[in-house]
Design an enzyme around this catalytic site. Structure first.
Site, PDB file in Angstrom:
ATOM      1  N   ARG A  95       0.824  -1.207   0.000  1.00 11.19           N
ATOM      2  CA  ARG A  95       0.000   0.000   0.000  1.00 11.19           C
ATOM      3  C   ARG A  95       0.855   1.253   0.000  1.00 11.19           C
ATOM      4  NH1 ARG A  95      -4.981   0.917  -1.478  1.00 11.19           N
ATOM      5  NH2 ARG A  95      -5.277  -1.218  -0.732  1.00 11.19           N
ATOM      6  N   ASN A 353      -1.916  -3.631   8.728  1.00 10.58           N
ATOM      7  CA  ASN A 353      -2.905  -4.690   8.563  1.00 10.58           C
ATOM      8  C   ASN A 353      -3.278  -4.902   7.110  1.00 10.58           C
ATOM      9  OD1 ASN A 353      -4.980  -6.718   9.515  1.00 10.58           O
ATOM     10  ND2 ASN A 353      -4.250  -5.871  11.452  1.00 10.58           N
ATOM     11  N   HIS A 355      -5.262  -3.733   4.793  1.00 12.92           N
ATOM     12  CA  HIS A 355      -5.215  -2.650   3.797  1.00 12.92           C
ATOM     13  C   HIS A 355      -3.775  -2.234   3.509  1.00 12.92           C
ATOM     14  CE1 HIS A 355      -6.076   1.421   2.076  1.00 12.92           C
ATOM     15  NE2 HIS A 355      -7.052   0.731   1.520  1.00 12.92           N
ATOM     16  N   CYS A 356      -2.933  -2.263   4.519  1.00 18.32           N
ATOM     17  CA  CYS A 356      -1.541  -1.833   4.378  1.00 18.32           C
ATOM     18  C   CYS A 356      -0.718  -2.751   3.466  1.00 18.32           C
ATOM     19  CB  CYS A 356      -0.862  -1.774   5.741  1.00 18.32           C
ATOM     20  SG  CYS A 356      -1.712  -0.814   6.983  1.00 18.32           S
ATOM     21  N   ILE A 357      -1.093  -4.014   3.379  1.00 15.38           N
ATOM     22  CA  ILE A 357      -0.281  -4.982   2.622  1.00 15.38           C
ATOM     23  C   ILE A 357      -0.829  -5.238   1.226  1.00 15.38           C
ATOM     24  CG2 ILE A 357       0.500  -6.085   4.751  1.00 15.38           C
ATOM     25  CD1 ILE A 357      -1.356  -8.472   4.055  1.00 15.38           C
TER      26      ILE A 357
END
Length: 364
Positions: A95, A353, A355-357
């Site tokens: 992300r 989490n 969304h970040c990955i």
């Protein structure tokens, strides 16, 4: 299709960043491996990343980039439907290091932001980050998409858009002097709008308490659809998160979006508070120059940090006291999508989490 580097901006060329709830052509991820961030040689994190990839791949194509040393391991851990490519990086936060895609009339291009590991030498989380800096350009090359090079340090997790001209972000992150100290608030806002093809910024204050990214908005709030924002929330007035979320709610309820609409705010419960256990902390190698993982540290858990895929929401399972309630709220706010929960504590232990990955590739 051209993979040229472009001298203009997406806004000037009529391109815009679509909202995450718009149709996707696919999703990109990176494979975790660094032992100074992921415990036990990253094996538990790899299992969690694989579960996220599988959950997303049920509704859209997924591509996972892995280092040369990890390609075979990633390939063995993932189903055949998930494409694995060799792609060097310093860690696994697609992300933030990947491109932000923009579209116009059937054409897809990408924005390559500058990256400094969430703060450079003034609060950044590791050094060096040169391989991360190269990820966006490589992804755009593999996607056959032309590239805009934005003159701004910015991570993908620090922005959300409604696809209709509105950008959501936090002052804590975008205005942090460890990102773009030479630029004023007005200059940063202008660049963000120009490179996202948007018209209006909605500024929230701080991000989730103890978020080591300096308060990414994707952990605090996101658009469920135009005019509707999901916000992480706690009723516990003794929790520092209460004041942060209350301020965000007041700002959102007082705001209008780029189309002049008032915003409906949907509250998602905060998990926890969650903290790193002694066992979890001892499994991480402590290396100078990398942010330490310490027993007792508060984890910035949030159900907002989910992925809105084609036909499904892939949400983190973080706290059995609140998982079901959060899933129900997400299902009501996104009724056209199936809500799928994936155990995500191992991802949270690394600092982010679901969304970040992940990074969506919008349908052109």
């Amino acid at each position: 299709m051209s993979t040229a580097n472009l001298e203009s901006t997406p806004g000037a060329d009529g391109f815009r960043m679509p909202a995450e709830f718009e149709p996707h052509a696919g999703c990109w991820m990176l494979w975790p491996e660094r032992p100074d961030n992921w415990r036990l040689g990253a094996e538990p994190a790899q299992a969690a990343f694989a579960a996220v990839a599988v959950a997303i791949s049920a509704s859209e194509p997924v591509t996972v980039g892995a280092s040369a040393a990890q390609v075979e391991r990633a390939r063995a851990a993932l189903p055949a439907a998930v494409l694995v490519v060799e792609l060097a990086s310093d860690d696994s936060w697609m992300r933030d290091v990947g491109p932000t895609f923009v579209v116009n009339n059937g054409e897809r291009r990408g924005v390559d932001w500058r990256f400094n590991a969430w703060g450079g030498r003034e609060g950044g989380l590791y050094f060096p980050w040169d391989r991360d800096e190269a990820v966006a350009a490589r992804v755009l090359e593999l996607e056959g998409a032309a590239r805009y090079q934005a003159p701004l340090v910015l991570e993908g997790g620090s922005i959300h858009v409604d696809g209709e001209g509105t950008v959501l972000s936090t002052e804590e992150c975008l205005l942090n002097p460890n990102r773009n100290p030479e630029l004023s608030r007005e200059q940063i806002e202008r660049l963000v709008l120009d490179y996202l093809g948007a018209e209006k910024m909605l500024w929230l204050g701080r991000g989730v308490f103890a978020d080591e990214t300096d308060g990414h908005v994707d952990n605090l709030a996101c658009f469920a659809r135009p005019g509707v924002v999901l916000l992480t929330w706690t009723e516990d007035r003794s929790d520092p998160q209460h004041e942060i979320s209350l301020d965000a709610r007041r700002r959102l309820e007082a705001a209008t979006d780029a189309r002049g609409r008032s915003l409906e705010v949907v509250l998602l419960p905060s998990p926890g508070p969650l903290r790193t256990t002694a066992m979890e902390a001892t499994g991480v190698e402590q290396v100078e120059g990398t942010a330490p993982r310490r027993a007792g540290d508060r984890l910035a858990g949030s159900y907002v940090n989910a992925y809105l895929g084609n036909g499904r929401v892939v949400m983190p399972l973080l706290d059995e006291r609140h998982d079901d309630e959060a899933a129900g709220i997400l299902a009501a706010a996104l009724p056209e999508r199936e809500v799928v929960g994936v155990p995500a504590r191992e991802i949270l232990l690394g600092g982010g989490n679901i969304h970040c990955i992940t990074q969506q590739v919008p349908a052109a």
